[in-house]
Design a protein around this motif. Structure first.
Motif, PDB file in Angstrom:
ATOM      1  N   TRP A 210       0.846  -1.199   0.000  1.00 12.20           N
ATOM      2  CA  TRP A 210       0.000   0.000   0.000  1.00 12.20           C
ATOM      3  C   TRP A 210       0.882   1.251   0.000  1.00 12.20           C
ATOM      4  O   TRP A 210       1.920   1.308   0.653  1.00 12.20           O
ATOM      5  N   LYS A 211       0.467   2.269  -0.745  1.00  8.82           N
ATOM      6  CA  LYS A 211       1.218   3.520  -0.825  1.00  8.82           C
ATOM      7  C   LYS A 211       0.358   4.675  -0.349  1.00  8.82           C
ATOM      8  O   LYS A 211      -0.813   4.787  -0.728  1.00  8.82           O
ATOM      9  N   ASN A 212       0.963   5.522   0.444  1.00  6.82           N
ATOM     10  CA  ASN A 212       0.253   6.656   1.027  1.00  6.82           C
ATOM     11  C   ASN A 212       0.239   7.837   0.063  1.00  6.82           C
ATOM     12  O   ASN A 212       0.773   8.918   0.340  1.00  6.82           O
ATOM     13  N   GLU A 213      -0.408   7.632  -1.083  1.00  9.12           N
ATOM     14  CA  GLU A 213      -0.512   8.721  -2.052  1.00  9.12           C
ATOM     15  C   GLU A 213      -1.602   8.415  -3.070  1.00  9.12           C
ATOM     16  O   GLU A 213      -1.896   7.260  -3.376  1.00  9.12           O
ATOM     17  N   LEU A 214      -2.201   9.478  -3.548  1.00  8.53           N
ATOM     18  CA  LEU A 214      -3.149   9.445  -4.656  1.00  8.53           C
ATOM     19  C   LEU A 214      -2.831  10.607  -5.585  1.00  8.53           C
ATOM     20  O   LEU A 214      -2.350  11.648  -5.138  1.00  8.53           O
ATOM     21  N   THR A 215      -3.149  10.435  -6.860  1.00  9.56           N
ATOM     22  CA  THR A 215      -3.001  11.574  -7.756  1.00  9.56           C
ATOM     23  C   THR A 215      -4.031  12.640  -7.390  1.00  9.56           C
ATOM     24  O   THR A 215      -5.143  12.343  -6.938  1.00  9.56           O
ATOM     25  N   ALA A 216      -3.642  13.897  -7.592  1.00 10.44           N
ATOM     26  CA  ALA A 216      -4.576  14.989  -7.330  1.00 10.44           C
ATOM     27  C   ALA A 216      -5.816  14.865  -8.212  1.00 10.44           C
ATOM     28  O   ALA A 216      -6.934  15.200  -7.798  1.00 10.44           O
ATOM     29  N   ARG A 217      -5.621  14.347  -9.422  1.00 12.22           N
ATOM     30  CA  ARG A 217      -6.755  14.172 -10.331  1.00 12.22           C
ATOM     31  C   ARG A 217      -7.776  13.192  -9.765  1.00 12.22           C
ATOM     32  O   ARG A 217      -8.970  13.290 -10.040  1.00 12.22           O
ATOM     33  N   SER A 218      -7.315  12.232  -8.945  1.00 15.24           N
ATOM     34  CA  SER A 218      -8.247  11.295  -8.308  1.00 15.24           C
ATOM     35  C   SER A 218      -9.329  12.045  -7.549  1.00 15.24           C
ATOM     36  O   SER A 218     -10.527  11.740  -7.656  1.00 15.24           O
ATOM     37  N   MET A 219      -8.900  13.035  -6.765  1.00 18.79           N
ATOM     38  CA  MET A 219      -9.865  13.753  -5.946  1.00 18.79           C
ATOM     39  C   MET A 219     -10.822  14.580  -6.792  1.00 18.79           C
ATOM     40  O   MET A 219     -11.990  14.757  -6.438  1.00 18.79           O
TER      41      MET A 219
END
Length: 301
Positions: A210-219
């Motif tokens: 698991w990685k503690n990150e998401l793309t800003a576009r996800s939000m």
């Protein structure tokens, strides 16, 4: 528990990977339940525990990672596209029906958190589904944003999204946001203390991928997504909704409002606790059993 590593094609030919658990103590072909996890989560974050409970009750189980996460393929990595995830869920159902162990007329789906929203939409549209369980569901992006994120953070999120869109337009790499942060006042997708505690502990104990990150576009895409608007179309497929009364990630009031719009047959369980309290311990024992019984009743009869 015997399980098989599997892969199948998601929307657009992306390879999705997961596990298949054969039904125990039953005659094949048997019903199947398809499971997927929430925002940024990978299947190792307790999906296997639910799968074991369902499998031991005589149900086949298919659990998989969303595209761009975990063992599944897809780019950009760590990007949530709700529409593609929803379509992938339907492809997972199709794959399950091709297996000789599966009775294709008896399909159940289970989702939690963000995928708790997916299953509402899938059950409303895909009538191959004969039973659905939606746990602590994501109901609507716009209303969740205004309730779950501090008001002073919202302009910051929007500025990040606008800057990211311009950067990507000119060929730049996607901007990334942390999913959780130790400081609940810091900028994060889920700025809640219980979210940081659960993700940190679960990743360390069970899911190092698991990685503690998401793309800003996800939000940006998440805030455009409102699967709860489909809930009135689920009937006559039996619905079980499980809600936590202190949910700060997927506000429980939104789930209650959506449930009022659902038609019979339906059932709701409202339990004391927060968003992450049903993945282990007594909460897991009670509510995995409730989901199991729902599937057994409506799929095995």
């Amino acid at each position: 528990m015997n399980r098989e590593d599997i892969e199948f094609q998601g929307e657009g030919g992306v390879t999705l990977r997961g596990w298949f658990y054969p039904a125990r103590n039953t005659i094949t072909p048997a019903p199947v339940v398809v499971l997927a996890h929430g925002l940024s989560c990978v299947k190792e974050m307790h999906l296997d525990d639910y799968a074991v409970v369902f499998s031991e009750a005589g149900l086949n189980v298919l659990a998989y990672d969303h595209r761009n996460f975990g063992d599944s393929e897809g780019t950009p990595r760590q990007e949530v596209d709700p529409v593609l995830q929803y379509r992938d869920f339907r492809n997972a159902i199709t794959y399950a029906t091709t297996r000789p162990e599966v009775d294709a007329s008896k399909i159940g789906i289970w989702g939690s958190s963000f995928s708790g929203g997916h299953v509402l939409m899938v059950a409303a549209i895909d009538k191959r589904v004969k039973a659905v369980v939606s746990q602590v569901p994501f109901i609507t992006g716009p209303r969740t944003l205004s309730r779950a994120i501090r008001p002073d953070f919202i302009p910051v999120f929007r500025a990040i999204q606008e800057g990211d869109r311009l950067n990507r337009f000119t060929g730049g790499e996607p901007a990334m946001l942390p999913v959780v942060a130790a400081d609940p006042t810091a900028q994060a997708v889920m700025p809640a203390a219980d979210a940081y505690e659960w993700f940190s502990k679960t990743a360390a104990d069970r899911a190092p991928n698991w990685k503690n990150e998401l793309t800003a576009r996800s939000m940006e895409m998440v805030t455009e997504y409102a699967p709860g608007t489909f809930i009135s179309r689920i009937a006559p497929t039996p619905l079980l909704m499980i809600v936590a009364d202190n949910d700060r990630v997927a506000p429980f009031e939104l789930a209650l409002d959506a449930y009022e719009e659902a038609r019979e047959p339906k059932q709701i369980i409202v339990k004391q606790g927060g968003h992450f309290d049903f993945y282990s311990g007594p909460g897991f024992d009670e509510l995995s059993a409730a989901a199991r019984d729902h599937f057994v009743k409506h799929l095995r009869g």
